[in-house]
Design a protein around this motif. Structure first.
Motif, mmCIF file in Angstrom:
data_model
loop_
_atom_site.group_PDB
_atom_site.id
_atom_site.type_symbol
_atom_site.label_atom_id
_atom_site.label_comp_id
_atom_site.label_asym_id
_atom_site.label_seq_id
_atom_site.Cartn_x
_atom_site.Cartn_y
_atom_site.Cartn_z
ATOM 1 N N ALA B 236 0.835 -1.202 0.000
ATOM 2 C CA ALA B 236 0.000 0.000 0.000
ATOM 3 C C ALA B 236 0.870 1.251 0.000
ATOM 4 O O ALA B 236 0.679 2.166 -0.808
ATOM 5 C CB ALA B 236 -0.914 -0.014 1.220
ATOM 6 N N LEU B 237 1.836 1.279 0.910
ATOM 7 C CA LEU B 237 2.695 2.460 1.031
ATOM 8 C C LEU B 237 3.501 2.668 -0.253
ATOM 9 O O LEU B 237 3.682 3.795 -0.718
ATOM 10 C CB LEU B 237 3.626 2.281 2.229
ATOM 11 N N ALA B 238 3.949 1.548 -0.847
ATOM 12 C CA ALA B 238 4.759 1.645 -2.063
ATOM 13 C C ALA B 238 3.964 2.236 -3.228
ATOM 14 O O ALA B 238 4.512 2.959 -4.056
ATOM 15 C CB ALA B 238 5.310 0.272 -2.438
ATOM 16 N N VAL B 239 2.652 1.920 -3.304
ATOM 17 C CA VAL B 239 1.853 2.487 -4.390
ATOM 18 C C VAL B 239 1.206 3.811 -3.984
ATOM 19 O O VAL B 239 0.380 4.347 -4.711
ATOM 20 C CB VAL B 239 0.761 1.508 -4.909
ATOM 21 N N GLY B 240 1.597 4.318 -2.809
ATOM 22 C CA GLY B 240 1.196 5.666 -2.427
ATOM 23 C C GLY B 240 -0.158 5.789 -1.762
ATOM 24 O O GLY B 240 -0.783 6.840 -1.804
ATOM 25 N N VAL B 241 -0.643 4.672 -1.144
ATOM 26 C CA VAL B 241 -1.852 4.813 -0.333
ATOM 27 C C VAL B 241 -1.514 4.481 1.124
ATOM 28 O O VAL B 241 -0.429 3.992 1.431
ATOM 29 C CB VAL B 241 -3.012 3.923 -0.829
ATOM 30 N N SER B 242 -2.489 4.738 1.987
ATOM 31 C CA SER B 242 -2.217 4.670 3.411
ATOM 32 C C SER B 242 -1.985 3.232 3.889
ATOM 33 O O SER B 242 -2.853 2.373 3.747
ATOM 34 C CB SER B 242 -3.378 5.286 4.182
ATOM 35 N N GLU B 243 -0.799 2.991 4.455
ATOM 36 C CA GLU B 243 -0.486 1.660 4.992
ATOM 37 C C GLU B 243 -1.375 1.341 6.187
ATOM 38 O O GLU B 243 -1.734 0.190 6.427
ATOM 39 C CB GLU B 243 0.996 1.581 5.386
ATOM 40 N N ALA B 244 -1.771 2.379 6.929
ATOM 41 C CA ALA B 244 -2.625 2.186 8.100
ATOM 42 C C ALA B 244 -3.989 1.645 7.683
ATOM 43 O O ALA B 244 -4.526 0.717 8.291
ATOM 44 C CB ALA B 244 -2.783 3.512 8.847
ATOM 45 N N VAL B 245 -4.542 2.214 6.621
ATOM 46 C CA VAL B 245 -5.850 1.774 6.140
ATOM 47 C C VAL B 245 -5.768 0.342 5.622
ATOM 48 O O VAL B 245 -6.651 -0.480 5.869
ATOM 49 C CB VAL B 245 -6.368 2.730 5.043
ATOM 50 N N ALA B 246 -4.665 0.031 4.903
ATOM 51 C CA ALA B 246 -4.487 -1.330 4.408
ATOM 52 C C ALA B 246 -4.473 -2.320 5.569
ATOM 53 O O ALA B 246 -5.133 -3.364 5.524
ATOM 54 C CB ALA B 246 -3.194 -1.422 3.603
ATOM 55 N N ALA B 247 -3.739 -1.974 6.618
ATOM 56 C CA ALA B 247 -3.662 -2.849 7.792
ATOM 57 C C ALA B 247 -5.034 -3.009 8.441
ATOM 58 O O ALA B 247 -5.401 -4.097 8.892
ATOM 59 C CB ALA B 247 -2.663 -2.290 8.805
ATOM 60 N N PHE B 248 -5.807 -1.930 8.467
ATOM 61 C CA PHE B 248 -7.153 -1.967 9.030
ATOM 62 C C PHE B 248 -8.005 -3.008 8.304
ATOM 63 O O PHE B 248 -8.694 -3.821 8.919
ATOM 64 C CB PHE B 248 -7.796 -0.584 8.926
ATOM 65 N N PHE B 249 -7.923 -3.009 6.975
ATOM 66 C CA PHE B 249 -8.745 -3.940 6.210
ATOM 67 C C PHE B 249 -8.244 -5.378 6.323
ATOM 68 O O PHE B 249 -9.053 -6.313 6.319
ATOM 69 C CB PHE B 249 -8.848 -3.494 4.747
ATOM 70 N N VAL B 250 -6.929 -5.560 6.419
ATOM 71 C CA VAL B 250 -6.415 -6.916 6.647
ATOM 72 C C VAL B 250 -6.956 -7.439 7.986
ATOM 73 O O VAL B 250 -7.422 -8.578 8.087
ATOM 74 C CB VAL B 250 -4.868 -6.948 6.645
ATOM 75 N N GLY B 251 -6.943 -6.573 9.000
ATOM 76 C CA GLY B 251 -7.508 -6.956 10.296
ATOM 77 C C GLY B 251 -8.973 -7.325 10.171
ATOM 78 O O GLY B 251 -9.438 -8.308 10.745
ATOM 79 N N MET B 252 -9.707 -6.533 9.385
ATOM 80 C CA MET B 252 -11.127 -6.796 9.182
ATOM 81 C C MET B 252 -11.330 -8.166 8.514
ATOM 82 O O MET B 252 -12.230 -8.925 8.884
ATOM 83 C CB MET B 252 -11.723 -5.711 8.295
ATOM 84 N N ALA B 253 -10.475 -8.471 7.521
ATOM 85 C CA ALA B 253 -10.583 -9.769 6.834
ATOM 86 C C ALA B 253 -10.287 -10.902 7.816
ATOM 87 O O ALA B 253 -10.968 -11.932 7.815
ATOM 88 C CB ALA B 253 -9.623 -9.826 5.651
#
Lengths: 161, 404
Positions: B236-253
């Protein structure tokens, strides 16, 4: 009786039990097994903490309340409808003096007074074994007799008589 | 080089342990203490006095990054969409009051101070988001968890968590994106597209994660969960979006799998360690000599935003049909700000010199650190002494005779 369940994010589950009157019991179960109990005496009263238990204590308390708690069987209070007699299960150890001899050979009935009514060997149960039935280490004797007779039988089987 | 680095990291963890002990002795939240330990050992303080300091090494900054990832990952794991939908009327009402009042007040404050959109949005986020971690812990410590006020509090916090996930996605895109409207719209579009992608991951990925995490060995469970989470956050961070949000959704999954309780139990320690590193790092890059410059700003923010949370929390409690006394407690608790305000502050730093003027970014950062230090202690103190405030309510019978 109503129980209200709700989730406490990051902590665990919360249960509210309606008690008599307006009283309520609140149980907070943590993910790590910890358990807190609170009492609320009315709809507008604050919770009073009653107990804070670790997982093991909570489980023990729970099984006591459920009536499912037992740690050791107190045979003194066992009642079986056989008059003075009770049924007991006795393991025959591999080094038992009776292992390898027949029922007739070890003369259990006369030596102890107890009667062998069945023998469990692995998954199968031989009921009413004949006098020529040969006992082996690992068998479980099912016998009827008084407490005294059972004590003697245990000694015989263990070679402690 | 590596020799001194290990020593520095050792000093950092020892400092966290010592101040954590002090915090628990005092019955206060550990977060402000972690920040202060970072400030005390940084180049601006220890560096000046002892000419020895803990440097902002790669380990510390990546550790802080992992702290953000794990904090948001846990937010996702504990986020329960069913619960939110089941109680949507009450949670929605309390949550919208909370959002409307505090995001509005924060945005207004930011606009008045900086006079442009992005700083105002950052200020709005900092002011809006209360601290789930500190409030939940204090609820437990005070026994409020057994009382009706825990309903609106936890409900509002869940609502805030969802808002902050969307907010972080949009605002981090704005901070990273260009200054003109077209590029900003483009980066927000990419960010929202990424969220949709992640939501799809949550929807179809759960059975995959179910199999992936299906192990009786705690070691494998931890390693696999960390592997997936950090990799997705890194992409996520590498493609320029929020790593925090990505982690949030992984947690949700992950939360939809049957391993959720095991994950919480096994990963809590890891989260706490790296969250500690994050708070330490916050202090490490804070120059306390900038505090006098932002002191008035912090004071103004405290003076304006404390009553805002009090009011919105009070009416949130009323939306749940609570008495005035309990509604006031909801307001007092919501005053506490913490970890997520700091995450927004670090976001401001990433935009320094590009989308934000460097001076503005530094001011927002320093002011937020000061603000969180005050609000985390103020909020928990207000909760501890709530009785005194409850007696001020009209129509309440004072718990103590005041001799009048």
């Amino acid at each position: 009786m109503k129980v209200y369940e709700s989730e406490v994010p990051g902590v665990g589950q919360k249960y509210e039990l309606e008690l008599t009157g307006d009283k309520r019991l609140v149980v907070v179960l943590h993910h790590d097994g910890r358990c807190e109990l609170f009492r609320r005496d009315g709809p507008d009263a604050d919770g009073q903490k009653i107990l804070d238990l670790n997982g093991e204590q909570a489980n023990t308390l729970g099984s006591i309340l459920e009536g499912a708690f037992f740690e050791t069987v107190d045979t003194q209070s066992l009642s079986v409808p056989l008059g003075e007699d009770i049924i007991e299960w006795i393991d025959i150890p591999d080094d038992s003096p009776v292992a390898g001899s027949t029922l007739e050979g070890c003369d259990i009935r006369n030596r102890t007074g107890a009667s062998v009514i069945a023998v469990q060997r692995g998954d199968e149960t031989v009921s009413n074994p004949g006098p020529d039935f040969e006992l082996a280490g690992g068998d479980i004797l099912v016998a009827v007799g008084t407490r005294q007779e059972h004590a003697t039988l245990t000694d015989v089987v263990r070679g402690e008589d | 080089m590596a020799k001194t680095l290990l020593l520095e990291v050792g000093v950092m963890f020892a400092a966290l342990a010592i101040v954590g002990l002090a915090a628990s002795r005092l019955g206060l939240s550990s977060i402000p203490f972690y920040i202060l330990s970072g400030i005390a050992l940084n180049e601006f303080v220890a560096g000046r006095v002892l000419s020895l300091s803990v440097s902002n090494s790669t380990f510390v900054s990546v550790g802080a990054e992992l702290g953000i990832v794990f904090l948001l990952f846990f937010l996702g794991i504990e986020f329960n969409l069913e619960r939110l939908l089941a109680d949507r009327r009450r949670i929605g009402t309390a949550g919208l009051i909370d959002f409307g009042v505090n995001f509005g007040v924060g945005f207004g404050l930011g606009w008045v101070l900086f006079g442009s959109l992005l700083p105002a949005l950052l200020a709005a986020g900092v002011v809006y988001i209360s601290s789930s971690a500190i409030i939940t812990k204090t609820l437990l410590d005070l026994g409020w968890i057994a009382n009706p006020e825990s309903g609106p509090l936890l409900g509002t916090l869940v609502f805030e968590d969802l808002v902050i996930a969307v907010y972080l996605a949009v605002v981090s895109a704005l901070v990273a994106g260009g200054s003109d409207l077209a590029t900003a719209a483009q980066s927000v579009g990419i960010a929202l597209g990424f969220i949709v992608l992640l939501l799809a991951l949550v929807a179809v990925g759960s059975p995959v994660f179910e199999r992936l995490l299906d192990t009786n060995v705690a070691e494998y469970l931890v390693v696999r969960a960390v592997g997936v989470t950090v990799l997705v956050a890194g992409v996520a961070l590498a493609v320029g979006v929020s790593e925090a949000v990505a982690a949030f959704f992984v947690g949700m999954a992950f939360s939809a799998t049957s391993h959720v309780q095991d994950l919480e139990r096994e990963l809590t320690g890891l989260r706490d360690v790296f969250a500690g590193v994050f708070f330490f790092w916050i202090g490490l890059v804070t120059d306390p000599f900038l505090f006098p410059d932002v002191a008035l700003l912090v004071l103004a923010a405290v003076a304006v935003t404390t009553p805002a949370k009090l009011v919105s929390g009070f009416y949130g409690g009323r939306a749940y049909g609570l008495s005035d006394r309990r509604s006031l407690r909801v307001g007092l608790a919501m005053v506490t700000r913490g970890e997520f305000s700091l995450i927004i502050a670090t976001l401001a730093l990433t935009g320094a010199g590009s989308t934000l003027p460097a001076g503005t970014a530094d001011t927002i950062y320093a002011a937020t650190v000061g603000y969180v230090l005050v609000m985390s202690l103020l909020g928990t103190t207000l909760m501890q002494f709530s009785g005194a405030f409850e007696n001020l309510l009209p129509g309440e019978t004072p718990a103590l005779r005041d001799g009048s």
